[in-house]
Design a protein around this motif. Structure first.
Motif, PDB file in Angstrom:
ATOM      1  N   GLN A 156       2.358   4.893  10.235  1.00  0.00           N
ATOM      2  CA  GLN A 156       2.436   5.328  11.640  1.00  0.00           C
ATOM      3  C   GLN A 156       2.639   4.120  12.711  1.00  0.00           C
ATOM      4  O   GLN A 156       2.150   2.845  12.299  1.00  0.00           O
ATOM      5  CB  GLN A 156       0.969   5.736  12.050  1.00  0.00           C
ATOM      6  N   GLU A 206       0.839  -1.108   0.006  1.00  0.00           N
ATOM      7  CA  GLU A 206       0.072   0.081   0.031  1.00  0.00           C
ATOM      8  C   GLU A 206       0.805   1.327   0.011  1.00  0.00           C
ATOM      9  O   GLU A 206       0.568   2.198  -0.727  1.00  0.00           O
ATOM     10  CB  GLU A 206      -0.917  -0.038   1.205  1.00  0.00           C
ATOM     11  N   ALA A 239       0.261   1.003  11.175  1.00  0.00           N
ATOM     12  CA  ALA A 239      -0.821   1.409  10.254  1.00  0.00           C
ATOM     13  C   ALA A 239      -0.411   2.347   9.395  1.00  0.00           C
ATOM     14  O   ALA A 239       0.365   3.162   9.369  1.00  0.00           O
ATOM     15  CB  ALA A 239      -1.939   1.692  11.154  1.00  0.00           C
ATOM     16  N   ALA A 240      -1.169   2.490   8.078  1.00  0.00           N
ATOM     17  CA  ALA A 240      -1.293   3.396   7.173  1.00  0.00           C
ATOM     18  C   ALA A 240      -1.922   4.665   7.717  1.00  0.00           C
ATOM     19  O   ALA A 240      -3.083   4.610   8.379  1.00  0.00           O
ATOM     20  CB  ALA A 240      -1.625   2.993   5.928  1.00  0.00           C
ATOM     21  N   ALA A 241      -1.337   5.783   7.725  1.00  0.00           N
ATOM     22  CA  ALA A 241      -1.957   6.895   8.168  1.00  0.00           C
ATOM     23  C   ALA A 241      -3.229   7.337   7.345  1.00  0.00           C
ATOM     24  O   ALA A 241      -3.173   7.174   6.104  1.00  0.00           O
ATOM     25  CB  ALA A 241      -1.226   8.161   8.278  1.00  0.00           C
ATOM     26  N   LYS A 242      -4.374   7.787   8.116  1.00  0.00           N
ATOM     27  CA  LYS A 242      -5.461   7.997   7.345  1.00  0.00           C
ATOM     28  C   LYS A 242      -5.709   9.688   6.998  1.00  0.00           C
ATOM     29  O   LYS A 242      -5.090  10.343   7.716  1.00  0.00           O
ATOM     30  CB  LYS A 242      -6.806   7.733   8.240  1.00  0.00           C
ATOM     31  N   GLY A 268       2.258   7.546   0.939  1.00  0.00           N
ATOM     32  CA  GLY A 268       1.541   8.099   2.350  1.00  0.00           C
ATOM     33  C   GLY A 268       2.425   8.080   3.441  1.00  0.00           C
ATOM     34  O   GLY A 268       3.866   8.361   3.310  1.00  0.00           O
ATOM     35  N   ARG A 269       2.097   7.688   4.534  1.00  0.00           N
ATOM     36  CA  ARG A 269       2.668   7.694   5.593  1.00  0.00           C
ATOM     37  C   ARG A 269       2.620   6.364   6.695  1.00  0.00           C
ATOM     38  O   ARG A 269       1.289   5.934   6.776  1.00  0.00           O
ATOM     39  CB  ARG A 269       2.631   8.885   6.649  1.00  0.00           C
ATOM     40  N   SER A 322       6.213   8.429  12.982  1.00  0.00           N
ATOM     41  CA  SER A 322       5.536   8.540  11.565  1.00  0.00           C
ATOM     42  C   SER A 322       6.738   8.904  10.486  1.00  0.00           C
ATOM     43  O   SER A 322       7.632   9.271  10.803  1.00  0.00           O
ATOM     44  CB  SER A 322       4.688   9.651  11.543  1.00  0.00           C
TER      45      SER A 322
END
Length: 498
Positions: A476, A446, A495-498, A473-474, A467
Motif C-alpha cells: 500500500q 516481507e 506499508a504492507a497491507a494488513k 500480500g499487497r 495498492s
C-alpha cells in the motif's frame, strides 16, 4: 432539457461503482424504508405523507401514505401537492446565483444598493459592515432568528413589506459575525430577485428554474392547485386533526411559499445532484454546475451538532455550516451531505442530498411542523449502510497514474534514486535515500516482487492511495504530489497491507 440533464449526469456516473450495483440490491434497500416513514407518520400523527429517493438522475423509489385531506379522504399520491416551507429558500438562492451569473448583481454588493429601503437601517455598532447580498443567503445579516414569526408573515404584500423596511428592523448582532437563521433575510433576498429581474421573484423562479426543469405542478400560490391534488394542512390538537388556515402568497413566500409534488420535486433533486462530480462537458441553460455547487459554500461559521436524536448507537456528532438555502454537514456515517427542513402551519418536510453517491431523499407531510428530518436521515443512513449506493470513485488523473509508476519503479529497483527525476526537492530532505532504501529492503523481504499495474483510489487529482499485488500480500502506498510541472512526489509512504 430534461433529457439533456439526465444524459449529462448519467454519462458522468456510468463507469462508477454506484451505477454498477444490481437492481435487487437497491430494491431490497428501498423495501426497508417504508417502516421508517410508517413509524414517523404514526408517532407524529401525520394525516398523509409522500417520500422519494432520487438516484443517478431518476426518481428510483417513491411511496405515499395516508390521505391528503381528512374530509374527502383522498389518498396521497406522488402527484399530491404539498407546501415545502423553508425548503423554498434554495430556489431563491439559486435565483440570486442565476442573476449573478447574468452579471446583474454581485454577491458582495451591499444589499442596500439593490433594496433601497435598507439605506435607512440603523446598524448596531459604528463599525458594523453593511449587509451584503451574500449575507442574506448565508443567514449572516445579523437579524434575529424568527421562527415561527416569519411563517405567519407569508401573505405580506410588497407594499406592506416596503413599509415594514422603512420603519426600521432591529439587529440581533452586527452583520457577518455569525450564522443566525432569518426568514426575514430570505424575504429580502426575494426582494433582491424582484428588483433586479424587474418581475416578482416567484414569476422569475417559475420562468427560469421551475418550468425549464419541467416542474409544471409547482406553484407559490396554493389557491391555484386543483382541489383534488392539494394536500390540505392540519395541526394535531385535542387528539384530532384541525385544518390550518391557508397562508400566502406574498413577499415571505421567497423564504417558504413553494408548493410541489413528489414527481415535480424529484426533477429538482436530480438536477441539483447532476452538478456533482465536477467534469468537462456541456452545461444546461438553467445554471452552470459550478454555480449550483455554490449552495454548499458557507461563510465559515461552523458548528457542532450533537446527536441527541440518535436512533443508531453508531451515530456520531456532525459538523455544520449554512450554505445558500442549504445546511451543509459532515459526519462519520453519511460523510459530506447537505439538507434542509421545512415547517409551516399545516406542513413539515425535509430533503437530504448525498452528492458523492448521486442520491437524494425527501419527504413531505401535511401536519404542522411535522419534523421529517429524523426519518429522512434514518432512511439515508439505511441506504448508505446497505452498500448498494457506494460513493463514486474519482478517476485517477494522468499525474496520479504517473506517480503510481514512479512508486512501482522505486520498489522494483529497491532504490529511491532510481526515480530521482520524479521526486520533489523536499522528499529526500524529509527522509534521505539510505533510510528510505532500508525501508524498501524490509518491505521486499516481507512481500516479495510486486506487479507494476496497481489499483489507484484517487482522493484528488494530486493525491491518493495505491495498492500493488505482490508475491506475499499487497503493498500500500499513500502519495501526495507537489504543485510542480511536471508533477512530482512530495510525499509517499509504503506499508504492507494488513
Amino acid at each position: 432539457m430534461r433529457a439533456l440533464l439526465t444524459g449529462l449526469f448519467m454519462a458522468a456516473v456510468l463507469a462508477t461503482p454506484a451505477a454498477a450495483q444490481s437492481a435487487p440490491d437497491r430494491a431490497a434497500a428501498f423495501a426497508q424504508l417504508d417502516p421508517i416513514f410508517q413509524a414517523f407518520a404514526a408517532e407524529r400523527h401525520v394525516p398523509g405523507l409522500v417520500f422519494g429517493v432520487v438516484v443517478d438522475g431518476q426518481l428510483a423509489y417513491v411511496k405515499s401514505m395516508g390521505v391528503q385531506d381528512t374530509v374527502a379522504k383522498r389518498p396521497v399520491t406522488p402527484d399530491s401537492v404539498f407546501r415545502i416551507a423553508s425548503m423554498s429558500k434554495n430556489f431563491t438562492a439559486l435565483a440570486v446565483l442565476k442573476l449573478r451569473d447574468e452579471d446583474k448583481l454581485s454577491l458582495d454588493a451591499p444589499a442596500e444598493t439593490l433594496v433601497p429601503e435598507l439605506k435607512g437601517l440603523k446598524y448596531p455598532t459604528t463599525d458594523s459592515p453593511k449587509i451584503r447580498v451574500r449575507d442574506l443567503l448565508n443567514h449572516t445579516g445579523g437579524f434575529v432568528t424568527d421562527d415561527p414569526w416569519g411563517d405567519r408573515q407569508l401573505p405580506m404584500s410588497e407594499t406592506d413589506f416596503s413599509r415594514f423596511l422603512k420603519a426600521g428592523v432591529p439587529f440581533s448582532r452586527p452583520p457577518a459575525m455569525a450564522m443566525e437563521y432569518s426568514n426575514f433575510g430570505y424575504a429580502l433576498a426575494g426582494r433582491v430577485v424582484t428588483n433586479v429581474s424587474r418581475q416578482p421573484y416567484d414569476a422569475y423562479i417559475q420562468a427560469r428554474i421551475l418550468r425549464p426543469l419541467g416542474m409544471t405542478a409547482s406553484t407559490y400560490d396554493v389557491g391555484k392547485v386543483p382541489v383534488e391534488r392539494l394536500a390540505v394542512g392540519y395541526r394535531w390538537e385535542d387528539e384530532a386533526w384541525v385544518e390550518e388556515p391557508t397562508l400566502g402568497p406574498g413577499v415571505f413566500g421567497a423564504m417558504g411559499g413553494l408548493a410541489v409534488s413528489a414527481n415535480d420535486y424529484a426533477k429538482y433533486v436530480a438536477w441539483v445532484l447532476s452538478a456533482w462530480p465536477p467534469r468537462d462537458g456541456a452545461e444546461d441553460a438553467i445554471l452552470k454546475r459550478g454555480s449550483v455547487r455554490e449552495i454548499v459554500q458557507g461563510s465559515n461559521f461552523p458548528a457542532l451538532v450533537p446527536r441527541s436524536d440518535k436512533t443508531d448507537p453508531a451515530a456520531c456528532d456532525r459538523a455544520r455550516v449554512y450554505g445558500m438555502g442549504m445546511i451543509v454537514l459532515a459526519d462519520c456515517v453519511l460523510g459530506p451531505h447537505f439538507t434542509h427542513s421545512g415547517g409551516l402551519p399545516g406542513y413539515g418536510s425535509n430533503v437530504l442530498f448525498l452528492p458523492e453517491r448521486g442520491v437524494g431523499v425527501f419527504a413531505f407531510a401535511n401536519r404542522t411542523y411535522a419534523g421529517a428530518s429524523p426519518a429522512v436521515r434514518d432512511a439515508a443512513i439505511l441506504l448508505v449502510k446497505s452498500g448498494a449506493f457506494p460513493a463514486r470513485m474519482t478517476p485517477p488523473s494522468p499525474a496520479l497514474t504517473q506517480a503510481a509508476a514512479i512508486v512501482a519503479k522505486i520498489y522494483a529497483v529497491g532504490d529511491v534514486m532510481a526515480a530521482r527525476e520524479g521526486l520533489a526537492m523536499n522528499l529526500l530532505l524529509d527522509s534521505d535515500a539510505p533510510h528510505r532504501n532500508a525501508e524498501l529492503g524490509q518491505l521486499k523481504a516481507e512481500l516479495g516482487a510486486c506487479q507494476p499495474a496497481p489499483d489507484i483510489a484517487a482522493e484528488t487529482a494530486m493525491s491518493g492511495r495505491i495498492s500493488y499485488a505482490c508475491e506475499r500480500g499487497r503493498l500500500q502506498a499513500q502519495v501526495l504530489l507537489a504543485p510542480t510541472t511536471p508533477a512530482s512526489l512530495q510525499v509517499y509512504t509504503l506499508a504492507a497491507a494488513k
